[in-house]
Design a protein around this motif. Structure first.
Motif, PDB file in Angstrom:
ATOM      1  N   LYS A 139      10.636  39.253  46.253  1.00  0.00           N
ATOM      2  CA  LYS A 139       9.459  40.115  46.071  1.00  0.00           C
ATOM      3  C   LYS A 139       8.288  39.705  46.965  1.00  0.00           C
ATOM      4  CE  LYS A 139      11.099  42.631  42.614  1.00  0.00           C
ATOM      5  NZ  LYS A 139      10.925  44.058  42.342  1.00  0.00           N
ATOM      6  N   GLY A 140       8.476  38.660  47.782  1.00  0.00           N
ATOM      7  CA  GLY A 140       7.411  38.255  48.695  1.00  0.00           C
ATOM      8  C   GLY A 140       6.250  37.540  48.030  1.00  0.00           C
ATOM      9  N   VAL A 141       6.496  36.960  46.874  1.00  0.00           N
ATOM     10  CA  VAL A 141       5.468  36.168  46.196  1.00  0.00           C
ATOM     11  C   VAL A 141       5.848  34.692  46.361  1.00  0.00           C
ATOM     12  CG1 VAL A 141       4.556  35.567  43.910  1.00  0.00           C
ATOM     13  CG2 VAL A 141       4.819  37.969  44.565  1.00  0.00           C
ATOM     14  N   THR A 142       4.867  33.854  46.646  1.00  0.00           N
ATOM     15  CA  THR A 142       5.161  32.450  46.923  1.00  0.00           C
ATOM     16  C   THR A 142       5.378  31.662  45.631  1.00  0.00           C
ATOM     17  OG1 THR A 142       3.804  32.599  48.909  1.00  0.00           O
ATOM     18  CG2 THR A 142       4.353  30.385  48.125  1.00  0.00           C
ATOM     19  N   PHE A 143       6.482  30.948  45.588  1.00  0.00           N
ATOM     20  CA  PHE A 143       6.808  30.100  44.434  1.00  0.00           C
ATOM     21  C   PHE A 143       6.159  28.734  44.639  1.00  0.00           C
ATOM     22  CE2 PHE A 143       9.292  27.042  42.076  1.00  0.00           C
ATOM     23  CZ  PHE A 143       9.756  27.702  40.941  1.00  0.00           C
ATOM     24  N   VAL A 144       5.545  28.223  43.595  1.00  0.00           N
ATOM     25  CA  VAL A 144       4.971  26.876  43.611  1.00  0.00           C
ATOM     26  C   VAL A 144       5.308  26.206  42.287  1.00  0.00           C
ATOM     27  CG1 VAL A 144       2.903  25.500  44.087  1.00  0.00           C
ATOM     28  CG2 VAL A 144       2.987  27.879  44.798  1.00  0.00           C
ATOM     29  N   ASN A 145       5.577  24.927  42.328  1.00  0.00           N
ATOM     30  CA  ASN A 145       5.796  24.191  41.085  1.00  0.00           C
ATOM     31  C   ASN A 145       4.502  24.012  40.309  1.00  0.00           C
ATOM     32  OD1 ASN A 145       4.862  22.337  43.142  1.00  0.00           O
ATOM     33  ND2 ASN A 145       5.160  20.731  41.606  1.00  0.00           N
ATOM     34  N   HIS A 146       4.620  23.939  38.996  1.00  0.00           N
ATOM     35  CA  HIS A 146       3.518  23.458  38.171  1.00  0.00           C
ATOM     36  C   HIS A 146       3.939  22.118  37.586  1.00  0.00           C
ATOM     37  CE1 HIS A 146       1.433  22.857  34.293  1.00  0.00           C
ATOM     38  NE2 HIS A 146       0.387  23.227  35.006  1.00  0.00           N
ATOM     39  N   THR A 147       3.223  21.076  37.903  1.00  0.00           N
ATOM     40  CA  THR A 147       3.562  19.741  37.418  1.00  0.00           C
ATOM     41  C   THR A 147       2.296  18.937  37.235  1.00  0.00           C
ATOM     42  OG1 THR A 147       5.526  19.830  38.830  1.00  0.00           O
ATOM     43  CG2 THR A 147       5.022  17.715  37.786  1.00  0.00           C
ATOM     44  N   PHE A 148       2.124  18.449  36.030  1.00  0.00           N
ATOM     45  CA  PHE A 148       0.928  17.650  35.794  1.00  0.00           C
ATOM     46  C   PHE A 148       1.321  16.358  35.085  1.00  0.00           C
ATOM     47  CE2 PHE A 148      -3.554  16.923  34.881  1.00  0.00           C
ATOM     48  CZ  PHE A 148      -4.136  17.478  35.995  1.00  0.00           C
ATOM     49  N   THR A 149       2.591  15.999  35.205  1.00  0.00           N
ATOM     50  CA  THR A 149       3.038  14.830  34.451  1.00  0.00           C
ATOM     51  C   THR A 149       3.763  13.837  35.367  1.00  0.00           C
ATOM     52  OG1 THR A 149       4.937  16.149  33.755  1.00  0.00           O
ATOM     53  CG2 THR A 149       3.104  16.043  32.236  1.00  0.00           C
ATOM     54  N   SER A 150       4.930  13.361  34.953  1.00  0.00           N
ATOM     55  CA  SER A 150       5.571  12.245  35.647  1.00  0.00           C
ATOM     56  C   SER A 150       6.270  12.659  36.943  1.00  0.00           C
ATOM     57  CB  SER A 150       6.629  11.642  34.715  1.00  0.00           C
ATOM     58  OG  SER A 150       7.751  12.508  34.690  1.00  0.00           O
ATOM     59  N   HIS A 151       6.753  11.677  37.698  1.00  0.00           N
ATOM     60  CA  HIS A 151       7.505  11.976  38.904  1.00  0.00           C
ATOM     61  C   HIS A 151       8.920  12.443  38.597  1.00  0.00           C
ATOM     62  CE1 HIS A 151       4.723   9.992  42.082  1.00  0.00           C
ATOM     63  NE2 HIS A 151       4.041  10.586  41.122  1.00  0.00           N
ATOM     64  N   LEU A 152       9.409  12.155  37.398  1.00  0.00           N
ATOM     65  CA  LEU A 152      10.678  12.755  36.971  1.00  0.00           C
ATOM     66  C   LEU A 152      10.497  14.269  36.852  1.00  0.00           C
ATOM     67  CD1 LEU A 152      13.612  12.042  35.923  1.00  0.00           C
ATOM     68  CD2 LEU A 152      12.654  12.301  33.620  1.00  0.00           C
ATOM     69  N   ALA A 153       9.408  14.681  36.209  1.00  0.00           N
ATOM     70  CA  ALA A 153       9.094  16.108  36.102  1.00  0.00           C
ATOM     71  C   ALA A 153       8.814  16.692  37.484  1.00  0.00           C
ATOM     72  CB  ALA A 153       7.888  16.312  35.182  1.00  0.00           C
ATOM     73  N   LEU A 154       8.193  15.901  38.351  1.00  0.00           N
ATOM     74  CA  LEU A 154       7.879  16.382  39.702  1.00  0.00           C
ATOM     75  C   LEU A 154       9.162  16.666  40.479  1.00  0.00           C
ATOM     76  CD1 LEU A 154       5.718  16.947  41.878  1.00  0.00           C
ATOM     77  CD2 LEU A 154       5.793  14.509  42.458  1.00  0.00           C
ATOM     78  N   SER A 155      10.093  15.728  40.448  1.00  0.00           N
ATOM     79  CA  SER A 155      11.367  15.945  41.141  1.00  0.00           C
ATOM     80  C   SER A 155      12.073  17.185  40.582  1.00  0.00           C
ATOM     81  CB  SER A 155      12.280  14.722  40.996  1.00  0.00           C
ATOM     82  OG  SER A 155      13.566  15.015  41.506  1.00  0.00           O
ATOM     83  N   ALA A 156      12.102  17.301  39.259  1.00  0.00           N
ATOM     84  CA  ALA A 156      12.755  18.463  38.637  1.00  0.00           C
ATOM     85  C   ALA A 156      12.109  19.763  39.093  1.00  0.00           C
ATOM     86  CB  ALA A 156      12.683  18.342  37.110  1.00  0.00           C
ATOM     87  N   SER A 157      10.781  19.748  39.213  1.00  0.00           N
ATOM     88  CA  SER A 157      10.055  20.978  39.513  1.00  0.00           C
ATOM     89  C   SER A 157      10.206  21.402  40.970  1.00  0.00           C
ATOM     90  CB  SER A 157       8.579  20.808  39.164  1.00  0.00           C
ATOM     91  OG  SER A 157       7.928  20.011  40.145  1.00  0.00           O
ATOM     92  N   LEU A 158      10.576  20.456  41.830  1.00  0.00           N
ATOM     93  CA  LEU A 158      10.735  20.788  43.256  1.00  0.00           C
ATOM     94  C   LEU A 158      12.142  21.288  43.574  1.00  0.00           C
ATOM     95  CD1 LEU A 158       8.787  17.798  44.882  1.00  0.00           C
ATOM     96  CD2 LEU A 158       7.970  20.112  44.421  1.00  0.00           C
ATOM     97  N   GLN A 159      13.124  20.921  42.771  1.00  0.00           N
ATOM     98  CA  GLN A 159      14.518  21.290  43.059  1.00  0.00           C
ATOM     99  C   GLN A 159      14.725  22.810  43.187  1.00  0.00           C
ATOM    100  OE1 GLN A 159      16.701  18.758  43.604  1.00  0.00           O
ATOM    101  NE2 GLN A 159      15.475  17.077  42.753  1.00  0.00           N
TER     102      GLN A 159
END
Lengths: 391, 391
Positions: A295-315
């Motif tokens: 749809k041409g909308v940019t996907f971005v992660n939302h992460t405000f917690t640990s780097h485990l959550a950060l890695s999960a959110s980037l996959q």
């Protein structure tokens, strides 16, 4: 293999402050199957999520989440998709279940990746993980001066982008808000990407948001995040039509892919922000990433917690090379930072790379976490349904 | 006056079956203020809802629901609206909170009605409660023959409308489904209103739903309910464009007014079904009723539990005379039936009237409920945060 166990670990800082900092507690998830272990995190209130894992059944569409996971076969990504669907069906009327599922789904991907000796993004079909540009995600300072100093500090750390949010922003006068945004831009310098997060402060009041557009445009803000509640589609769309080069961002409150799709289709978003720990895990987040791309909308992660959550959110969008921005929390409480042995740190040129290691590529530091473990016991009709497990 | 206490009572049948019958357990809410008492019901998994009431704060937008209710001023409908908004803000990231709020909000309206000696619908601005046509809401029989017999029984009881749902419907072949619907129509007679509830069985699979349209049209089914998950807007809209005189109904999964509005605006619904015990209480349901009326979509209650919940669910559209249908569960488990001293029963002509009594007009039968009370204790860090209260 079959899924043998699910353990939920409620972790908390000794003191939780009444501020918009989601790193003050955590719900860590461990899943085991045939001797393998996977880890995930729910971005959720720990106690209600624990209750939703183990509560007694209310009826056929209101079952505890564990009932749809334990004993299931796990040999392929298709199994995770199947388990995800099963939880949604069997726990349809258990609202908290989506947040609970999110951490479990993430742990299943981690576990499967370790079994296959593959990073999760490869199991998702991406050849490689493209590097991202992390934006330093911070709360506004209480005053323009403190915001200015925060922004200078971020620039000094080498970040090429930053997002300021919450705190006093949106709570006082338009001029007060303008002073905060101007200070952020000044401290960050003219080159850096600046985003602003209103944290849903205006509910669905378009006028209140509209009054802030000029300073956001003047300061060349890339996006205004969450001016309104998740799902207030009409308010989003109205503001989006007037915001010009300042695009709207939102969607972090989505706990299903349908909610995120509605924000994409009818909210006029430029950026859709997805929290893997809420939306239904990596499975659901990947679907939203695919949909956003179409749809041409940019996907971005939302992460405000640990780097485990950060890695999960980037996959889920690791392989989408055009979607370069990623949220990178820089004011983590010790609990969130100590969550993992390894960390994801920006390179010297200010870019971030997912690890090549299997699964999520990060190891929970269970020794360090011991001191944050919250002791919980839930008893129903004299039977203990939950007791804090051991690492 | 100030809100002094909130008590949650988890009630359950001794045995809960794996069937689509939501009346097998209940979460009854009692709120007191200055010696007055109000009652409400969450249509929700009891244990996670209890946890969301009393859990420790995670951050400023993830607080326990009780924190935004206890001690608040309650003197007018505007106070309830304010408290409702406060819970949404302070518990934004606590997913279960919307279901929890729903029962509390309902109890606040009941309490205020009793204080003002007014039925709730009058506090909502309706001069009087128009009579409704209850449709008998039942599960499909396991076979066409059993469905036929159920339908004949409903007709014999004087109902002018009925809805069959869940059970085997949608799970087997198109012909099997057709046989069930034909049996329901035959048993009900040609005059009665017949609706069919698919209970989200097809997920977002439009083809599967489309294959059933012909028999639904042939049997003059008024609505097909929940062919898809709440929020699968695109699937709903696609099917709605093809369903002809069979209109789509849905929305019961909405836990905010925004979700219901999206179903109205983008799902092509003919009927929006709102559960007061999920959407955010009477406050949110009234907003949806107003919105639906403005958009020409028919508002209907969703109620599958007690008569306390039934009264609550009728208040938001009590005064809308054109919206005559109302869901009326006729296969209640004893727990749900015994919930109240008084009951709402159809008149001889098959219509239903809300009581003129103050508040919701129904009294919980606490003596009868004693035997269904579930004993729960939740302990966090050695401190008891919840223990089943006494009536």
């Amino acid at each position: 293999m079959k899924i043998d166990s699910i353990d939920f670990f409620y972790l908390s800082m000794p003191e939780v402050l009444d501020i918009g900092d989601g790193s003050q507690d955590a719900l860590l998830v461990r899943v085991t199957a045939n001797g393998h272990t996977g880890w995930g995190e729910c971005e959720a209130a720990p106690l209600p999520s624990i209750a939703s894992l183990i509560c007694p059944m209310s009826h056929s569409a209101c079952k505890p989440v564990a009932a749809s996971v334990l004993g299931q076969t796990l040999d392929s990504p298709q199994d995770i998709v199947r388990i995800n669907r099963l939880v949604r069906q069997n726990s349809m009327d258990l609202l908290q279940a989506d947040h609970t599922l999110s951490g479990i789904d993430t742990a299943l991907w981690d576990l499967l990746g370790k079994c296959c000796d593959q990073p999760v993004y490869r199991l998702l079909g991406y050849e490689r993980a493209c590097s991202k540009t992390p934006y330093a995600s911070v709360l506004f300072g209480d005053t323009p001066q403190k915001t200015l100093e925060k922004a200078r500090g971020i620039r000094a750390q080498g970040f090429r982008a930053a997002k300021f949010g919450w705190g006093a922003f949106g709570q006082r006068s338009v001029q007060d808000d303008a002073d905060l945004v101007v200070a952020a831009r000044e401290g960050l310098g003219q080159e850096a990407i600046l985003c602003v997060d209103a944290g849903t402060v205006w509910g669905e009041d378009v006028d209140a948001a509209r009054a802030r557009l000029k300073v956001l445009q003047d300061c060349r803000v890339t996006w205004l995040e969450e001016p309104f509640h998740t799902g207030a589609l009409s308010a989003y769309r109205t503001l989006a039509a007037e915001s010009g080069p300042v695009r709207l961002a939102g969607g972090e409150g989505s706990h299903t892919e349908y909610m995120a799709q509605a924000m994409i289709d009818y909210g006029g978003l430029g950026f859709v922000q997805i929290d893997v720990g809420r939306v239904g895990g990596i499975t659901a987040a990947k679907r939203v990433a695919d949909y956003a791309a179409a749809k041409g909308v940019t996907f971005v992660n939302h992460t405000f917690t640990s780097h485990l959550a950060l890695s999960a959110s980037l996959q889920p969008y690791a392989g989408l090379r055009d979607y370069v921005l990623c949220e990178y929390p820089v004011e983590l409480k010790p609990l969130a930072y100590e969550m993992t042995v390894e960390h994801l740190s920006p390179d010297a040129d200010g870019t971030l790379q997912l690890p090549e290691r299997p699964g999520l590529g990060l190891t929970p530091d269970t020794d360090a976490l011991q001191k944050y473990l919250v002791d919980v016991q839930i008893t129903v009709q004299g039977k203990i349904l939950y007791r804090t497990p051991r690492f």
